[in-house]
Design an enzyme around this catalytic site. Sequence first.
Site, PDB file in Angstrom:
ATOM      1  N   LYS A  52      50.664  36.618  60.292  1.00  0.00           N
ATOM      2  CA  LYS A  52      51.926  37.643  61.060  1.00  0.00           C
ATOM      3  C   LYS A  52      52.820  36.628  61.884  1.00  0.00           C
ATOM      4  O   LYS A  52      53.881  37.001  62.257  1.00  0.00           O
ATOM      5  CB  LYS A  52      51.089  38.409  61.884  1.00  0.00           C
ATOM      6  CG  LYS A  52      50.195  39.602  60.809  1.00  0.00           C
ATOM      7  CD  LYS A  52      49.490  40.286  61.709  1.00  0.00           C
ATOM      8  CE  LYS A  52      48.492  41.150  60.796  1.00  0.00           C
ATOM      9  NZ  LYS A  52      47.369  40.437  59.999  1.00  0.00           N
TER      10      LYS A  52
ATOM     11  N   GLU B  26      45.717  30.765  69.715  1.00  0.00           N
ATOM     12  CA  GLU B  26      44.392  30.864  68.741  1.00  0.00           C
ATOM     13  C   GLU B  26      43.153  30.080  69.688  1.00  0.00           C
ATOM     14  O   GLU B  26      43.572  29.083  70.098  1.00  0.00           O
ATOM     15  CB  GLU B  26      44.605  30.109  67.508  1.00  0.00           C
ATOM     16  CG  GLU B  26      43.396  30.161  66.836  1.00  0.00           C
ATOM     17  CD  GLU B  26      42.770  31.631  66.529  1.00  0.00           C
ATOM     18  OE1 GLU B  26      43.177  32.417  66.038  1.00  0.00           O
ATOM     19  OE2 GLU B  26      41.503  31.319  66.790  1.00  0.00           O
TER      20      GLU B  26
ATOM     21  N   ASP C 202      42.571  30.589  75.153  1.00  0.00           N
ATOM     22  CA  ASP C 202      42.047  31.918  75.027  1.00  0.00           C
ATOM     23  C   ASP C 202      43.480  32.876  75.735  1.00  0.00           C
ATOM     24  O   ASP C 202      43.922  32.484  76.666  1.00  0.00           O
ATOM     25  CB  ASP C 202      40.991  32.139  76.024  1.00  0.00           C
ATOM     26  CG  ASP C 202      40.325  33.702  75.885  1.00  0.00           C
ATOM     27  OD1 ASP C 202      41.258  34.693  75.987  1.00  0.00           O
ATOM     28  OD2 ASP C 202      39.069  33.755  75.803  1.00  0.00           O
TER      29      ASP C 202
ATOM     30  N   CYS D  63      42.209  45.256  60.701  1.00  0.00           N
ATOM     31  CA  CYS D  63      41.894  45.539  59.333  1.00  0.00           C
ATOM     32  C   CYS D  63      40.498  46.534  59.400  1.00  0.00           C
ATOM     33  O   CYS D  63      39.691  46.087  58.457  1.00  0.00           O
ATOM     34  CB  CYS D  63      42.023  44.450  58.514  1.00  0.00           C
ATOM     35  SG  CYS D  63      40.953  43.190  59.056  1.00  0.00           S
TER      36      CYS D  63
HETATM   37  N1  SAM Z   1      46.864  37.440  62.946  1.00  0.00           N
HETATM   38  C1  SAM Z   1      46.201  36.746  62.002  1.00  0.00           C
HETATM   39  C2  SAM Z   1      46.976  36.518  60.790  1.00  0.00           C
HETATM   40  O1  SAM Z   1      47.609  37.535  60.413  1.00  0.00           O
HETATM   41  O2  SAM Z   1      46.907  35.648  60.094  1.00  0.00           O
HETATM   42  C3  SAM Z   1      44.966  37.183  61.755  1.00  0.00           C
HETATM   43  C4  SAM Z   1      43.901  37.170  63.215  1.00  0.00           C
HETATM   44  S1  SAM Z   1      42.290  37.293  62.998  1.00  0.00           S
HETATM   45  C5  SAM Z   1      41.933  39.100  62.690  1.00  0.00           C
HETATM   46  C6  SAM Z   1      41.837  37.255  64.705  1.00  0.00           C
HETATM   47  C7  SAM Z   1      42.170  35.849  65.351  1.00  0.00           C
HETATM   48  O3  SAM Z   1      41.889  35.978  66.729  1.00  0.00           O
HETATM   49  C8  SAM Z   1      40.957  34.731  64.932  1.00  0.00           C
HETATM   50  O4  SAM Z   1      41.431  33.652  64.498  1.00  0.00           O
HETATM   51  C9  SAM Z   1      40.143  34.430  66.470  1.00  0.00           C
HETATM   52  O5  SAM Z   1      39.572  33.173  66.139  1.00  0.00           O
HETATM   53  C10 SAM Z   1      41.433  34.799  67.250  1.00  0.00           C
HETATM   54  N2  SAM Z   1      41.050  35.280  68.610  1.00  0.00           N
HETATM   55  C11 SAM Z   1      39.979  35.867  69.214  1.00  0.00           C
HETATM   56  N3  SAM Z   1      39.788  36.080  70.508  1.00  0.00           N
HETATM   57  C12 SAM Z   1      40.724  35.567  70.954  1.00  0.00           C
HETATM   58  C13 SAM Z   1      41.295  35.051  72.165  1.00  0.00           C
HETATM   59  N4  SAM Z   1      40.843  35.909  73.146  1.00  0.00           N
HETATM   60  N5  SAM Z   1      42.562  34.249  72.402  1.00  0.00           N
HETATM   61  C14 SAM Z   1      43.018  33.872  71.395  1.00  0.00           C
HETATM   62  N6  SAM Z   1      42.555  34.161  70.010  1.00  0.00           N
HETATM   63  C15 SAM Z   1      41.440  34.867  69.804  1.00  0.00           C
END
Ligand code: SAM
Length: 377
Positions: free
Chosen positions: A116, A134, A163, A284
């Site tokens: 995305k 990330e 974060d 998803c």
């Molecule tokens: N948007 C991505 C794509 O389309 O390629 C997929 C995202 S995946 C569903 C969720 C991601 O959010 C993971 O890589 C996870 O490590 C990250 N994540 C989870 N909590 C987070 C946070 N508090 N801050 C930043 N990243 C976070």
Amino acid sequence: TSATGLTTFNPRWIRVNTLKTTMEGSLSSLTFSEFQEVGGMSDMFFFDVVRKYYYQKAKLLSNILAIHPSHDITSSELYKSGKIVLQSASSCLPAIMLDPPKGSTVVDGCAAPGNKTTHLAALIGDGGRIFAVERDKRRADILEKMVTKAGAEKIVTILKATDFTTITDGHPAWQAGYLLLDPSCSGSGILQRIDWDISKLNLPSSDATSGQPSRSSRKRKRDEAPQKVFASTSEELDGQQVSEETKDENTSKERLQSLSDFQVAIILHAFSFPNAMRVTYSTCSIHAEENEHVVARVLNSEIAKERGWGVQSREDNPLSTWHRRGLVKELSSLNVGSEEQQRVAEGCVRVNRTDSLGGGFFVVCFIRQIDNEGRLG
Ligand code: SAM
């Protein structure tokens, strides 16, 4: 053909990376030299690429097309050079829904592996700026590779091992006007990769009129190399409608509760960005706990009320013609009248696993109706 095959067939979706090429440039490349377009479809997502050498452009979704899943597109020059990205149509919906203006500043709050992020980069172009956040270091490395491959390094600043909820006043990303949130979820909409038995589909009796390989030659090829397709269950291959609501992927209530608490916290943090005017939230997942229930919880929050956050109406969002909307019965905890609950449900977009867009999905766009000066947005 009845819908038997078509409702359950899942093509391979491709996003043309407009930072590196165009739809026409891709289609005139060697990779597509044997293909021909299927046209004349009225629905934006309806496709008929059951025949191997057909492709179809997604109506109303720019630069997205579908091909037969048995093609080994990953060995093509187009893919290796980053001119095309293998991204399901459903996963393309959030950036389209966010619709950031050219040149704007965007935060992708949960960015890896970067499908995305790179889609956003293609939409806002060279004058824009994206902060891709990330938390996981290893996944952030993959994100970095994807951004480089897509040619989006100048547009995207990667905040590695960061974060999203720690971004506050003083950070340049804090001034963003648009946020895309695609946080971790149960993944219950994801399709499993399984062997595909072509005999279960209602294929046309002959491909002769299309000039495509005959059925028998296709069969020979199939015998040499078994075809694969994304589909979630054998029931789907048989063409039966799978009830999305009754299909539980063994996600426990506790797990769903903790995921939805986390998802709510991510959205509420985005609501506090001082200049934010639009925020998309996507999963998803097909579970209402992670979708409509999360929407209800954030809209009931103090910060949403204070800062004027609401759900963009269906007629205003770029996916207004997609038929499957949020489930109003899952919004009963939203503290508004039934008419407003209906409006919110209509503002949400749902994709079922049987919709052939590459998996079950949910997306909603929150808009801020009041700006910092108290004016209506
Ligand atoms: N948007 C991505 C794509 O389309 O390629 C997929 C995202 S995946 C569903 C969720 C991601 O959010 C993971 O890589 C996870 O490590 C990250 N994540 C989870 N909590 C987070 C946070 N508090 N801050 C930043 N990243 C976070």
